[in-house]
Motif scaffolding. Sequence first.
Motif, PDB file in Angstrom:
ATOM      1  N   THR A   2       5.349  -8.717  -2.228  1.00  0.00           N
ATOM      2  CA  THR A   2       4.155  -8.102  -1.641  1.00  0.00           C
ATOM      3  C   THR A   2       3.051  -9.136  -1.476  1.00  0.00           C
ATOM      4  O   THR A   2       2.344  -9.148  -0.472  1.00  0.00           O
ATOM      5  CB  THR A   2       3.659  -6.930  -2.506  1.00  0.00           C
ATOM      6  N   SER A   3       2.929 -10.011  -2.446  1.00  0.00           N
ATOM      7  CA  SER A   3       1.916 -11.058  -2.377  1.00  0.00           C
ATOM      8  C   SER A   3       2.126 -11.940  -1.140  1.00  0.00           C
ATOM      9  O   SER A   3       1.175 -12.283  -0.437  1.00  0.00           O
ATOM     10  CB  SER A   3       1.965 -11.911  -3.645  1.00  0.00           C
ATOM     11  N   SER A   4       3.355 -12.293  -0.869  1.00  0.00           N
ATOM     12  CA  SER A   4       3.654 -13.098   0.308  1.00  0.00           C
ATOM     13  C   SER A   4       3.326 -12.337   1.590  1.00  0.00           C
ATOM     14  O   SER A   4       2.774 -12.905   2.536  1.00  0.00           O
ATOM     15  CB  SER A   4       5.122 -13.517   0.311  1.00  0.00           C
ATOM     16  N   LEU A   5       3.643 -11.053   1.633  1.00  0.00           N
ATOM     17  CA  LEU A   5       3.321 -10.243   2.808  1.00  0.00           C
ATOM     18  C   LEU A   5       1.810 -10.163   3.025  1.00  0.00           C
ATOM     19  O   LEU A   5       1.346 -10.185   4.167  1.00  0.00           O
ATOM     20  CB  LEU A   5       3.919  -8.839   2.671  1.00  0.00           C
ATOM     21  N   ILE A   6       1.060 -10.087   1.946  1.00  0.00           N
ATOM     22  CA  ILE A   6      -0.399 -10.072   2.057  1.00  0.00           C
ATOM     23  C   ILE A   6      -0.882 -11.390   2.665  1.00  0.00           C
ATOM     24  O   ILE A   6      -1.694 -11.408   3.583  1.00  0.00           O
ATOM     25  CB  ILE A   6      -1.060  -9.811   0.691  1.00  0.00           C
ATOM     26  N   LEU A   8       0.757 -13.396   4.519  1.00  0.00           N
ATOM     27  CA  LEU A   8       1.209 -13.512   5.902  1.00  0.00           C
ATOM     28  C   LEU A   8       0.433 -12.590   6.840  1.00  0.00           C
ATOM     29  O   LEU A   8       0.674 -12.576   8.040  1.00  0.00           O
ATOM     30  CB  LEU A   8       2.708 -13.199   5.995  1.00  0.00           C
ATOM     31  N   GLY A   9      -0.469 -11.800   6.288  1.00  0.00           N
ATOM     32  CA  GLY A   9      -1.255 -10.894   7.109  1.00  0.00           C
ATOM     33  C   GLY A   9      -0.501  -9.635   7.492  1.00  0.00           C
ATOM     34  O   GLY A   9      -0.929  -8.903   8.381  1.00  0.00           O
ATOM     35  N   GLU A  10       0.603  -9.368   6.825  1.00  0.00           N
ATOM     36  CA  GLU A  10       1.407  -8.172   7.112  1.00  0.00           C
ATOM     37  C   GLU A  10       0.870  -6.944   6.382  1.00  0.00           C
ATOM     38  O   GLU A  10       1.113  -5.821   6.800  1.00  0.00           O
ATOM     39  CB  GLU A  10       2.868  -8.407   6.706  1.00  0.00           C
ATOM     40  N   GLU A  11       0.185  -7.182   5.279  1.00  0.00           N
ATOM     41  CA  GLU A  11      -0.378  -6.109   4.457  1.00  0.00           C
ATOM     42  C   GLU A  11      -1.857  -6.391   4.213  1.00  0.00           C
ATOM     43  O   GLU A  11      -2.298  -7.538   4.268  1.00  0.00           O
ATOM     44  CB  GLU A  11       0.342  -6.027   3.098  1.00  0.00           C
ATOM     45  N   VAL A  12      -2.607  -5.350   3.921  1.00  0.00           N
ATOM     46  CA  VAL A  12      -4.033  -5.488   3.629  1.00  0.00           C
ATOM     47  C   VAL A  12      -4.208  -6.073   2.228  1.00  0.00           C
ATOM     48  O   VAL A  12      -3.557  -5.639   1.278  1.00  0.00           O
ATOM     49  CB  VAL A  12      -4.747  -4.121   3.727  1.00  0.00           C
ATOM     50  N   ASP A  13      -5.083  -7.069   2.126  1.00  0.00           N
ATOM     51  CA  ASP A  13      -5.405  -7.647   0.821  1.00  0.00           C
ATOM     52  C   ASP A  13      -6.203  -6.604   0.043  1.00  0.00           C
ATOM     53  O   ASP A  13      -7.265  -6.169   0.493  1.00  0.00           O
ATOM     54  CB  ASP A  13      -6.235  -8.917   1.012  1.00  0.00           C
ATOM     55  N   PRO A  14      -5.722  -6.176  -1.120  1.00  0.00           N
ATOM     56  CA  PRO A  14      -6.416  -5.124  -1.866  1.00  0.00           C
ATOM     57  C   PRO A  14      -7.801  -5.552  -2.368  1.00  0.00           C
ATOM     58  O   PRO A  14      -8.648  -4.700  -2.608  1.00  0.00           O
ATOM     59  CB  PRO A  14      -5.494  -4.817  -3.041  1.00  0.00           C
ATOM     60  N   GLY A  17      -9.775  -6.141   1.360  1.00  0.00           N
ATOM     61  CA  GLY A  17      -9.630  -5.007   2.273  1.00  0.00           C
ATOM     62  C   GLY A  17      -9.317  -5.432   3.695  1.00  0.00           C
ATOM     63  O   GLY A  17      -9.385  -4.638   4.623  1.00  0.00           O
ATOM     64  N   LYS A  18      -8.951  -6.712   3.890  1.00  0.00           N
ATOM     65  CA  LYS A  18      -8.674  -7.247   5.220  1.00  0.00           C
ATOM     66  C   LYS A  18      -7.253  -7.797   5.286  1.00  0.00           C
ATOM     67  O   LYS A  18      -6.653  -8.109   4.271  1.00  0.00           O
ATOM     68  CB  LYS A  18      -9.627  -8.405   5.535  1.00  0.00           C
ATOM     69  N   LYS A  19      -6.777  -7.941   6.518  1.00  0.00           N
ATOM     70  CA  LYS A  19      -5.520  -8.628   6.760  1.00  0.00           C
ATOM     71  C   LYS A  19      -5.871 -10.050   7.188  1.00  0.00           C
ATOM     72  O   LYS A  19      -6.529 -10.249   8.194  1.00  0.00           O
ATOM     73  CB  LYS A  19      -4.709  -7.949   7.866  1.00  0.00           C
ATOM     74  N   GLU A  20      -5.465 -11.019   6.385  1.00  0.00           N
ATOM     75  CA  GLU A  20      -5.736 -12.420   6.692  1.00  0.00           C
ATOM     76  C   GLU A  20      -4.452 -13.224   6.558  1.00  0.00           C
ATOM     77  O   GLU A  20      -3.647 -12.957   5.667  1.00  0.00           O
ATOM     78  CB  GLU A  20      -6.771 -12.991   5.735  1.00  0.00           C
ATOM     79  N   VAL A  21      -4.284 -14.218   7.409  1.00  0.00           N
ATOM     80  CA  VAL A  21      -3.112 -15.075   7.361  1.00  0.00           C
ATOM     81  C   VAL A  21      -3.471 -16.335   6.578  1.00  0.00           C
ATOM     82  O   VAL A  21      -4.406 -17.051   6.925  1.00  0.00           O
ATOM     83  CB  VAL A  21      -2.631 -15.444   8.777  1.00  0.00           C
TER      84      VAL A  21
END
Length: 71
Positions: A2-6, A8-14, A17-21
């Motif tokens: 999940t951390s990697s997906l965050i 990669l901008g695939e998931e919202v950073d908790p 609250g944003k999607k960042e690559v």
Amino acid sequence: GTSSLIHLGEEVDPISGKKEVRMERAREVIDLLSILEEKTKGNLTPDEESLMSRLLFTLRMKYVEKGERTR
């Protein structure tokens, strides 16, 4: 994973609250999971080995895809 997906901008950073690559951080997590896979080889159940293998494959493919899009 999940951390990697965050990263990669695939998931919202908790936290933000944003999607960042953040490709470098995503690569670090993938590398750590690769090391974990190597170090646990022979000590996992077949289901656990399959899960790790599929997870790493998916993350690596997303990393490559994201890298190609950001060039």
